[in-house]
Design an enzyme around this catalytic site. Structure first.
Site, mmCIF file in Angstrom:
data_model
loop_
_atom_site.group_PDB
_atom_site.id
_atom_site.type_symbol
_atom_site.label_atom_id
_atom_site.label_comp_id
_atom_site.label_asym_id
_atom_site.label_seq_id
_atom_site.Cartn_x
_atom_site.Cartn_y
_atom_site.Cartn_z
ATOM 1 N N GLU A 177 -27.691 -18.003 -33.615
ATOM 2 C CA GLU A 177 -28.896 -17.445 -32.983
ATOM 3 C C GLU A 177 -29.000 -17.861 -31.515
ATOM 4 O O GLU A 177 -29.357 -17.052 -30.661
ATOM 5 C CB GLU A 177 -30.157 -17.871 -33.747
ATOM 6 N N HIS A 187 -26.889 -15.668 -29.391
ATOM 7 C CA HIS A 187 -27.568 -14.432 -28.979
ATOM 8 C C HIS A 187 -28.499 -14.703 -27.801
ATOM 9 O O HIS A 187 -28.475 -14.006 -26.784
ATOM 10 C CB HIS A 187 -28.439 -13.889 -30.124
HETATM 11 ZN ZN ZN Z 1 -26.703 -12.286 -35.204
#
Ligand code: ZN
Ligand code: ADP
Ligand code: MG
Length: 605
Positions: free
Chosen positions: A430, A433
């Site tokens: 995460e 990202h």
């Molecule tokens: Zn992802």
């Protein structure tokens, strides 16, 4: 229609049962109820009972005498005896204080008997039977229609019942304006007649699911204060051949009797599908229904004040004949709401619940790009449920924020068992990202990062929220988006030197964008502005089909792959450059489970 096995015995079975019950009832039950027992006695007994004062009432007929007398137990019984020559009888009765009354039931005429014993029970049983069967079939999902033989179960809504007005529909200003004309016509047909203007017979509401098409139709009826006949296209598709057409005929007949009124056909695509798209032999039943609809639409005079509205989310499948002038010649687009529209819809639904004073609908609207009106109504309701759950008397901002995530990603799975190692991987994924997004110039700011799993199957996610409403996407933004999707997998590779299945959704989304860039947006160098794909259903996910040769198709795949690879490389290099931040942030996220955009930016800075 699906026919369930064994679930339904033929109708004749029920009637047979009814007839057997009736015969039993006639032989045993009814005589007992209708005729009181009358016992025959001899004349002598009768005289004795008069003497002893047991006789109370008497009826004297030509050849028999009926009387009531107290028996040994002191109860009044009915008796009958023959009539003998007895001139003293009347005097004796008088002195015994007997009253003269009707005792012997009158013989019914055979016709009356027949009516009482046979027809009446038949009527009662048939009535009960119908209701009973109807109920069962209602439970079985609408099979009750089988017994109505062509009579359409059109619901009649009048203004008091739809209760909707344009004020209930937020953010669909263009659609409302287009429909306002119809409302005005229904209010004031004379005005249009005088000038010779022809008002459209029908308007077709088109748009994605949940955008308020049904709501708008109801609002038109509510505003016009006219009856509202509403039927769903799927209701036309019947068990028996020819039923759909009969229903259409019936619907229009009813409507013309009630004019001015509105006929609303929801999900018209179920009957209005193009007649040559049926595949194997087509579907005769649907075709007949459609033909009947077309005939009826041509047959009636718009001046009479019947306006037909229809709604669909697959306008491209409709038969061209439906869209000809004089039929659904007006098309009213009902699109997904923009930022302001979303805010307005939230406000409309917010009126129905108790809210804290500092609710910021704008923030919620910004976080729900792409949500439909139905989604937003749902968010308000989820927020209210959460407020109740936490024992509050009104909804606060955090309820709505959580509700957004519930609607997007499902409920939190707080007690899902996830190993520490997996949690760590998810945290890095995460942050991957988020870091890639933050380090690029054309991606939306990070709003929230979480590794709390959701019922939708998401193990964590990074939420980005655009500052304002974006209607266009530049090539740079598209590429940044793909790179952001690649960031998760790239972080896993860098840190763990291996890859997991956790990136499957990222890959799917990235590929979708890359593909659209090549085939529809004209954003690739190789093909430029050549159209390679056509969108099949613009309102339902917009899946597209290629309109090129197989050779070109494989070149398209190459180009898509090329774009994705380049973005993946860029994501990897961004993370390599910020490796330390990647570690810091991932550890922080692992500990906190959820972090806000501000926390993220503070650590990053
Ligand atoms: Zn992802
Ligand atoms: P559609 O028929 O387009 O699929 P509906 O009219 O059934 O959508 O909408 C479902 C629900 O979503 C409505 O009952 C309403 O609560 C809400 N909704 C949708 N669009 C709007 C809107 N523009 N304003 C207010 N509520 C809306
Ligand atoms: Mg609808």
């Amino acid at each position: 229609m699906k026919i369930q096995k064994n679930s339904k015995k033929p109708l004749i079975y029920y009637y047979a049962v009814v007839i057997v019950i009736m015969m039993l009832a006639n032989t045993f039950l009814l005589p007992m109820i209708l005729k009181k027992e009358i016992s025959p006695v001899d004349y002598g007994t009768f005289l004795k009972q008069i003497e002893s004062g047991q006789v109370k009432k008497v009826e004297i007929q030509d050849n028999q005498i009926g009387f009531s007398a107290l028996n040994e137990e002191g109860k009044e019984g009915l008796y009958i005896t023959g009539r003998l020559e007895d001139p003293e009888l009347v005097n004796r009765l008088y002195s015994a204080n007997v009253t003269f009354e009707r005792i012997i039931p009158k013989e019914n005429s055979p016709l009356v008997d027949f009516l009482i014993y046979w027809i009446l029970p038949m009527v009662i049983f048939t009535f009960l039977g119908q209701r009973f069967i109807g109920k069962i079939q209602g439970k079985m999902g609408g099979m009750g229609n089988a017994m109505t033989f062509g009579k359409s179960n059109v619901k009649v809504y009048v203004e008091a019942q739809t209760g909707k007005t344009f004020a209930d529909v937020a953010g669909q200003d263009e659609a409302k304006e287009a429909l306002q004309e119809i409302v005005d016509f229904l209010h004031n047909p004379q005005k249009y007649k005088e000038i010779g203007a022809k008002v459209p017979k029908g308007a077709l509401l088109v748009g994605p699911p949940g955008t308020g098409k049904t709501l708008l139709a109801k609002a038109v009826a509510g505003e016009s204060k006219v009856p509202f006949f509403s039927i769903s296209g799927s209701e036309f598709v019947e068990m028996f051949v020819g039923m759909g057409a009969a229903r259409v005929r019936d619907l229009f007949k009813q409507a013309q009797e009630k004019s001015p009124c509105i006929v609303f056909i929801d999900e018209i695509d179920t009957i209005g599908k193009s007649r040559n798209s049926g595949g194997l032999g087509g579907n005769d039943e649907r075709e007949q229904t459609l033909n009947q609809l077309l005939t009826e639409m041509d047959g009636f005079d718009a001046d009479k004040g019947v306006v037909i509205l229809a709604a669909t989310n697959r306008p491209e499948t409709l038969d061209k004949a439906l869209l000809r002038p004089g039929r659904f010649d007006r098309r009213v687009p009902v699109e997904l709401p923009d930022l302001r529209g979303r805010e307005d819809i939230l406000k409309v639904h917010g009126k129905k619940v108790k809210l804290a004073e500092d609710i910021d609908f704008n923030a919620i609207a910004r976080a729900t790009s792409g949500a439909s009106g139905a989604d937003l109504a749902n968010i308000i309701n989820e927020g209210a449920l959460r407020a109740v759950k936490f024992g509050r008397r009104y909804i606060v901002q955090s309820d709505l924020e959580e509700a957004v995530e519930v609607v997007i990603a499902g409920y939190q799975r707080k007690n899902a068992v996830i190993s520490m190692k997996d949690k760590l991987t998810i945290a890095y994924h995460e942050i991957g990202h988020a870091l890639v997004a933050a380090k690029q110039n054309h991606s939306a700011p990070v709003h929230k990062i979480t590794i709390i799993p959701r019922t939708s199957g998401a193990l964590g996610y990074t939420m980005q929220v655009e500052e304002g409403e974006k209607v266009l996407m530049t090539k740079e933004q598209a590429l940044d988006k793909i790179a952001t999707y690649m960031g998760g997998r790239a972080a896993e590779e860098i840190v763990f030197n291996t890859i997991t299945s956790g990136a499957s959704n990222d890959i799917e989304q990235a590929t979708k964008i890359a593909r659209a860039m090549v085939t529809r947006f004209g954003m690739s160098e190789k093909f430029g502005m050549m159209a390679l794909e056509t969108v099949n259903n613009q309102y339902l996910g917009g899946d597209a089909s290629l309109i090129v040769s197989a050779e070109t198709a494989s070149k398209i795949d190459e180009e898509v792959l090329h774009i994705i690879k380049a973005c993946h490389e860029r994501a990897t290099s961004i993370l390599e450059e910020n490796k330390e931040k990647l570690h810091d942030l991932a550890k922080y996220l692992l500990e906190k489970e959820t972090i806000t955009g501000e926390e993220f930016m503070t650590i990053l800075a």
